[in-house]
Write a protein that holds these residues in place. Sequence first.
Motif, short mmCIF file in Angstrom:
data_model
loop_
_atom_site.label_atom_id
_atom_site.label_comp_id
_atom_site.label_asym_id
_atom_site.label_seq_id
_atom_site.Cartn_x
_atom_site.Cartn_y
_atom_site.Cartn_z
N HIS A 320 -0.07 22.41 22.55
CA HIS A 320 0.70 23.45 23.16
C HIS A 320 2.19 23.63 22.60
CE1 HIS A 320 2.87 20.19 25.51
NE2 HIS A 320 3.54 21.40 25.68
N HIS A 321 2.46 22.76 21.72
CA HIS A 321 4.07 22.59 21.44
C HIS A 321 4.03 22.11 20.07
CE1 HIS A 321 8.36 23.04 21.74
NE2 HIS A 321 8.25 23.34 22.88
N ILE A 322 3.94 22.50 18.97
CA ILE A 322 3.98 22.06 17.53
C ILE A 322 5.47 21.52 17.20
CG2 ILE A 322 3.53 22.41 15.16
CD1 ILE A 322 1.15 21.92 17.01
N PRO A 323 6.28 22.29 17.55
CA PRO A 323 7.85 22.00 17.15
C PRO A 323 8.05 20.71 17.91
CG PRO A 323 7.70 24.60 17.79
CD PRO A 323 6.37 24.02 18.27
N MET A 324 7.72 20.58 19.21
CA MET A 324 7.94 19.33 20.03
C MET A 324 7.25 18.26 19.40
SD MET A 324 6.58 18.05 23.56
CE MET A 324 7.50 19.26 24.69
N ALA A 325 5.92 18.41 18.84
CA ALA A 325 5.31 17.14 17.99
C ALA A 325 5.76 17.03 16.81
CB ALA A 325 3.84 17.91 17.74
N LEU A 326 6.50 18.02 15.96
CA LEU A 326 7.15 17.52 14.67
C LEU A 326 8.38 17.04 15.05
CD1 LEU A 326 4.74 19.56 13.36
CD2 LEU A 326 6.42 20.51 12.16
N THR A 327 9.07 17.24 15.92
CA THR A 327 10.52 16.74 16.32
C THR A 327 10.02 15.18 16.60
OG1 THR A 327 11.42 18.43 17.30
CG2 THR A 327 12.43 16.65 17.91
N GLY A 328 8.94 15.02 17.20
CA GLY A 328 8.37 13.40 17.68
C GLY A 328 8.23 12.84 16.33
N CYS A 329 7.42 13.58 15.35
CA CYS A 329 7.18 12.90 14.11
C CYS A 329 8.64 12.30 13.29
CB CYS A 329 6.55 13.84 13.16
SG CYS A 329 4.73 13.93 13.78
N PHE A 330 9.78 13.03 13.33
CA PHE A 330 10.85 13.04 12.79
C PHE A 330 11.61 11.60 13.35
CE2 PHE A 330 10.87 17.02 10.39
CZ PHE A 330 11.12 16.54 9.31
N ILE A 331 11.52 11.81 14.72
CA ILE A 331 12.06 10.50 15.54
C ILE A 331 11.47 9.22 15.05
CG2 ILE A 331 12.51 9.76 17.99
CD1 ILE A 331 12.88 12.30 18.90
N LEU A 332 9.98 9.31 14.90
CA LEU A 332 9.18 8.15 14.60
C LEU A 332 9.70 7.73 13.08
CD1 LEU A 332 5.70 9.23 15.77
CD2 LEU A 332 7.11 7.40 16.54
N ALA A 333 10.04 8.79 12.34
CA ALA A 333 10.35 8.19 10.60
C ALA A 333 11.51 7.56 10.66
CB ALA A 333 10.32 9.41 9.90
N PHE A 334 12.59 8.17 11.76
CA PHE A 334 13.87 7.45 11.88
C PHE A 334 13.76 5.96 12.46
CE2 PHE A 334 17.85 6.63 14.40
CZ PHE A 334 18.72 6.56 13.57
N GLY A 335 13.00 5.85 13.42
CA GLY A 335 12.97 4.45 13.91
C GLY A 335 12.15 3.68 13.20
N TRP A 336 11.34 4.21 12.22
CA TRP A 336 10.55 3.33 11.32
C TRP A 336 11.44 2.39 10.40
CZ3 TRP A 336 5.46 5.52 12.18
CH2 TRP A 336 4.68 4.87 11.89
N PHE A 337 12.59 3.00 9.93
CA PHE A 337 13.51 2.12 9.27
C PHE A 337 13.85 0.69 10.05
CE2 PHE A 337 14.80 6.37 7.50
CZ PHE A 337 14.51 6.03 6.46
N GLY A 338 13.84 0.73 10.97
CA GLY A 338 14.03 -0.28 12.05
C GLY A 338 12.64 -1.24 12.06
N PHE A 339 11.71 -0.50 11.81
CA PHE A 339 10.21 -1.31 11.91
C PHE A 339 10.20 -1.99 10.72
CE2 PHE A 339 5.76 -1.58 12.85
CZ PHE A 339 5.72 -0.98 14.20
N ASN A 340 10.35 -1.19 9.37
CA ASN A 340 10.18 -2.02 8.38
C ASN A 340 11.26 -2.82 7.54
OD1 ASN A 340 7.81 -0.63 8.52
ND2 ASN A 340 8.01 0.63 6.73
N ALA A 341 12.38 -2.14 7.65
CA ALA A 341 13.61 -2.91 7.15
C ALA A 341 13.86 -4.00 8.04
CB ALA A 341 14.76 -1.96 6.70
#
Length: 546
Positions: A320-341
């Motif tokens: 129902h809300h693709i902009p919301m979903a894509l915003t979530g994906c960018f937040i995940l990508a940002f947090g992923w630097f903590g995950f990997n590095a």
Amino acid sequence: MKKLMTLFILVCMLCVSFSGMLFAGDEAEDKAVISQPAPAAETTAPATGPKPDPTGAGTGGAADVIGATSGAPTADDMKNLGSSEPLAVKLADVIGHNRIAINMVWMLFCGFLVMFMQAGFALAETGFTRAKNAGHTMAMNFMVYGIGMLGYWMCGFAIQMGGVGGVASLGGGTVLNGEFIINLFGKDFGLFGTKGFFLSGVTYDAVVFSIFLFQMVFMDTTATIPTGSMAERWTFKSFVVYGFFIAGIVYPLYANWVWGGGWLSQLGKNFALGHGHVDFAGSSVVHMTGGVAALAGAIVLGPRLGKFKADGTPNAMPGHHIPMALTGCFILAFGWFGFNAGSTLAGGDLRIGVVAVNTMLASAAASFSSMAYMWIRYGKPDISMIANGFLAGLVAITAPCAFVNSVSAVIIGIIAGIILCISVFFVERVMKVDDPVGAISVHGVNGAWGVLALGLFADGTYGDNFNGVAGTVRGLFYGDASQFIAQVIGTATNIIFVFVVMYVFFKILDKIIPLRPSAEMELSGLDQSEVAVTAYPDFTIQQTHR
């Protein structure tokens, strides 16, 4: 039913609590039959056993300067300084303490980034599902954090990390020296840890608490993945029981085998298979575990009402809300630097720059290949597939990020994006499994690809003494076929163990606490019936009065 559900949850928690107190009471002494000190603890601990350091004031010193870099002082240098330059020894203590402090701050900061990924998951999953279930989907993503943390605190952390034997880059944690070991074929096979229940007893230690935080947020990522594949038709009460189970038992067991000194990590020592099963930041431990659990849950739960036609062909149920979903994906990508590095566990390990860039490149390559595949195959780029391809690249690079070069990272990402598209259609059209957000393909399939990719592309520039094996980590393409075999064994183990356990768990749980709400509730939406809130009340009122 409410009384039965309440009784069941209380019995589960009491059983876990009792087992935790049982082990906690034995922490003062190691039982030779079931608990053996890990190798790191044997070489560093005093005869009376390691002591906890709750404040951290006694952690880090001159010993943490020796060998820290190629030009660092040796033990003999420190002895000579001690006799002629006592001030230098004191300075070395300060330098050693600060080195450990830098590493700990780095690890904690990265843990905070990973914690923020929970917001990304919540937005992505909610945006990819329908409006009538937005509150319910958000509630699961929110409470899996609290439920998972409590389950992990009670027993999950101890099972996973209780026998790790300490973390050298953090200068402590040696009180985690109890691992349940069985001996087969003359080899030791670690199965689970026995120290750290309720973070009590000797594990009341500053380093141990910091390790707990970092490992807990990784676990929480696993726990939240099935909330996507099972969204829009899962009762909240059964979700609560699931949260304790995966956080307290299933995730910690496999994580122990790979990260806690367990048997998969020792395949190199025991059977000369590379460095054992290597997973730098969690393609298998975190993502594949969550993806396989998501598959088992979605199969047991069944598809959403109306998802498949009588002839088996799927109906589209767009989010129902693709902009919301894509915003979530960018937040995940940002947090992923903590995950990997962050998985270097050391701010002084300058490989973090390579890890971070590889992470970015793989995600970019995967989003591009997903876009190209959908454009060529179906005539238009599909933004939802592009977003999931973006995440698939992040999942795939998570295991090999520290061991590959940039070209390999891009190749891994390109393949991940294409695999994602193929897998989504295969799961839906061939397996007839309803996965509203693509969690099985993003995390399960590409988690497997990530650990296998490490076994292919690791270039031998990093990982000396990883899992206690001398030499750097090399994959099949760089001369070590045995490393690829170890990766295959770890992947197969995850699929078999996690799927069987979670499938049986969901089947049994469904008999006690039904997994699905009534058809009427599902059709009207789960917000009010399950979590007593409507995500979009104005929207609902407008719909009602049309």
